[in-house]
Motif scaffolding. Sequence first.
Motif, PDB file in Angstrom:
ATOM      1  N   ALA A  42      41.535 -59.007  76.978  1.00 33.84           N
ATOM      2  CA  ALA A  42      41.201 -57.892  76.108  1.00 33.84           C
ATOM      3  C   ALA A  42      39.816 -57.166  76.523  1.00 33.84           C
ATOM      4  O   ALA A  42      39.166 -57.790  77.411  1.00 33.84           O
ATOM      5  CB  ALA A  42      40.924 -58.497  74.713  1.00 33.84           C
ATOM      6  N   PRO A  43      39.422 -56.238  76.019  1.00 38.20           N
ATOM      7  CA  PRO A  43      38.360 -55.548  76.102  1.00 38.20           C
ATOM      8  C   PRO A  43      37.024 -56.489  76.057  1.00 38.20           C
ATOM      9  O   PRO A  43      37.024 -57.186  74.992  1.00 38.20           O
ATOM     10  CB  PRO A  43      38.226 -54.495  75.498  1.00 38.20           C
ATOM     11  N   GLY A  44      36.249 -56.774  77.140  1.00 45.41           N
ATOM     12  CA  GLY A  44      35.119 -57.634  76.862  1.00 45.41           C
ATOM     13  C   GLY A  44      35.426 -59.188  77.330  1.00 45.41           C
ATOM     14  O   GLY A  44      34.550 -59.828  77.610  1.00 45.41           O
ATOM     15  N   GLU A  45      36.650 -59.547  77.366  1.00 45.59           N
ATOM     16  CA  GLU A  45      37.018 -60.862  77.780  1.00 45.59           C
ATOM     17  C   GLU A  45      36.883 -61.256  79.190  1.00 45.59           C
ATOM     18  O   GLU A  45      37.079 -60.322  79.964  1.00 45.59           O
ATOM     19  CB  GLU A  45      38.566 -61.006  77.429  1.00 45.59           C
ATOM     20  N   ARG A  46      36.785 -62.509  79.379  1.00 45.81           N
ATOM     21  CA  ARG A  46      36.459 -62.756  80.876  1.00 45.81           C
ATOM     22  C   ARG A  46      37.210 -64.179  81.200  1.00 45.81           C
ATOM     23  O   ARG A  46      37.371 -65.091  80.369  1.00 45.81           O
ATOM     24  CB  ARG A  46      34.940 -63.218  80.821  1.00 45.81           C
ATOM     25  N   LEU A  47      37.874 -64.136  82.566  1.00 44.62           N
ATOM     26  CA  LEU A  47      38.343 -65.060  83.081  1.00 44.62           C
ATOM     27  C   LEU A  47      37.091 -65.925  83.904  1.00 44.62           C
ATOM     28  O   LEU A  47      36.707 -65.139  84.732  1.00 44.62           O
ATOM     29  CB  LEU A  47      39.627 -64.738  83.744  1.00 44.62           C
ATOM     30  N   GLY A  48      36.805 -67.145  83.652  1.00 44.72           N
ATOM     31  CA  GLY A  48      35.352 -67.864  84.226  1.00 44.72           C
ATOM     32  C   GLY A  48      36.000 -67.848  85.690  1.00 44.72           C
ATOM     33  O   GLY A  48      37.050 -67.689  86.351  1.00 44.72           O
ATOM     34  N   PHE A  49      34.930 -68.433  86.281  1.00 50.15           N
ATOM     35  CA  PHE A  49      35.057 -68.399  87.795  1.00 50.15           C
ATOM     36  C   PHE A  49      36.123 -69.651  88.140  1.00 50.15           C
ATOM     37  O   PHE A  49      36.262 -70.662  87.597  1.00 50.15           O
ATOM     38  CB  PHE A  49      33.656 -69.187  88.225  1.00 50.15           C
ATOM     39  N   HIS A  50      36.861 -69.260  89.116  1.00 55.82           N
ATOM     40  CA  HIS A  50      38.113 -69.746  89.900  1.00 55.82           C
ATOM     41  C   HIS A  50      37.959 -69.736  91.098  1.00 55.82           C
ATOM     42  O   HIS A  50      37.620 -68.906  91.751  1.00 55.82           O
ATOM     43  CB  HIS A  50      39.427 -69.368  89.135  1.00 55.82           C
ATOM     44  N   CYS A  57      48.746 -62.982  96.088  1.00 55.27           N
ATOM     45  CA  CYS A  57      48.602 -61.469  95.934  1.00 55.27           C
ATOM     46  C   CYS A  57      48.534 -61.409  94.022  1.00 55.27           C
ATOM     47  O   CYS A  57      48.896 -62.372  93.297  1.00 55.27           O
ATOM     48  CB  CYS A  57      49.777 -60.578  96.311  1.00 55.27           C
ATOM     49  N   TRP A  58      47.995 -60.112  93.806  1.00 61.68           N
ATOM     50  CA  TRP A  58      47.927 -59.943  92.292  1.00 61.68           C
ATOM     51  C   TRP A  58      48.543 -58.422  92.158  1.00 61.68           C
ATOM     52  O   TRP A  58      48.754 -57.752  93.113  1.00 61.68           O
ATOM     53  CB  TRP A  58      46.616 -59.860  91.745  1.00 61.68           C
ATOM     54  N   ILE A  59      49.177 -58.511  90.975  1.00 57.18           N
ATOM     55  CA  ILE A  59      50.003 -56.886  90.732  1.00 57.18           C
ATOM     56  C   ILE A  59      49.176 -56.883  89.322  1.00 57.18           C
ATOM     57  O   ILE A  59      49.304 -57.535  88.345  1.00 57.18           O
ATOM     58  CB  ILE A  59      51.607 -57.170  90.643  1.00 57.18           C
ATOM     59  N   ALA A  60      48.910 -55.306  89.204  1.00 59.86           N
ATOM     60  CA  ALA A  60      48.338 -55.063  87.942  1.00 59.86           C
ATOM     61  C   ALA A  60      49.497 -54.613  87.070  1.00 59.86           C
ATOM     62  O   ALA A  60      50.106 -53.666  87.592  1.00 59.86           O
ATOM     63  CB  ALA A  60      47.163 -53.822  88.183  1.00 59.86           C
ATOM     64  N   LEU A  61      49.559 -55.167  85.837  1.00 60.10           N
ATOM     65  CA  LEU A  61      50.587 -54.625  85.053  1.00 60.10           C
ATOM     66  C   LEU A  61      50.010 -53.505  83.966  1.00 60.10           C
ATOM     67  O   LEU A  61      51.094 -52.770  83.629  1.00 60.10           O
ATOM     68  CB  LEU A  61      51.104 -55.732  84.226  1.00 60.10           C
ATOM     69  N   THR A  62      48.546 -53.235  83.900  1.00 58.46           N
ATOM     70  CA  THR A  62      48.103 -52.238  83.284  1.00 58.46           C
ATOM     71  C   THR A  62      46.946 -51.479  83.971  1.00 58.46           C
ATOM     72  O   THR A  62      46.575 -52.200  84.926  1.00 58.46           O
ATOM     73  CB  THR A  62      47.588 -52.681  81.813  1.00 58.46           C
ATOM     74  N   SER A  63      46.805 -50.452  83.577  1.00 61.64           N
ATOM     75  CA  SER A  63      45.420 -49.699  83.929  1.00 61.64           C
ATOM     76  C   SER A  63      44.217 -50.252  83.376  1.00 61.64           C
ATOM     77  O   SER A  63      44.330 -50.592  82.258  1.00 61.64           O
ATOM     78  CB  SER A  63      45.558 -48.239  83.927  1.00 61.64           C
ATOM     79  N   GLY A 104      36.706 -52.391  80.613  1.00 63.59           N
ATOM     80  CA  GLY A 104      37.223 -51.393  80.209  1.00 63.59           C
ATOM     81  C   GLY A 104      37.624 -51.435  78.560  1.00 63.59           C
ATOM     82  O   GLY A 104      37.358 -52.209  78.035  1.00 63.59           O
ATOM     83  N   GLY A 105      38.457 -50.253  78.059  1.00 66.11           N
ATOM     84  CA  GLY A 105      38.560 -50.304  76.719  1.00 66.11           C
ATOM     85  C   GLY A 105      40.150 -50.677  76.405  1.00 66.11           C
ATOM     86  O   GLY A 105      40.304 -50.649  75.171  1.00 66.11           O
TER      87      GLY A 105
END
Length: 125
Positions: A42-50, A57-63, A104-105
């Motif tokens: 969500a906006p402002g949410e963080r996935l911690g250090f990994h 590979c990563w694939i963006a599902l959203t802009s 992002g928003g």
Amino acid sequence: MIESSVGMSKALRDEIANADERVGQVLVSETDFVRVWHICLAPGERLGFHRHQLDYCWIALTSGRSRSTYSDGKAVVTDYNAGDCKVFAFAADETMVHDLTNIGGTHLAFTTIEFKGALAREREV
């Protein structure tokens, strides 16, 4: 992509030293060959250090837009379009540690695929 460097607090250095080996929020599938992860921030949410140890590979599902801080203190801001993809390959003793924050928003979602086995190195042998 915008890069900058930031000073690191002791708490940040400790978090980096204890980086999680889970490279996503939800492990969706695992076989002898791959692990598939989902990330939705969500906006402002963080996935911690990994810690990335496997080629992936990563694939963006959203802009959207993110900021990642790396273990060397470098911070990178990246804009994504849905469908963007990036592949990473590591040397046998190489790893990458970073976090990911949605700056992002809108919700930011990815599928990350880890390849069990060094695909690039195996082709070179």
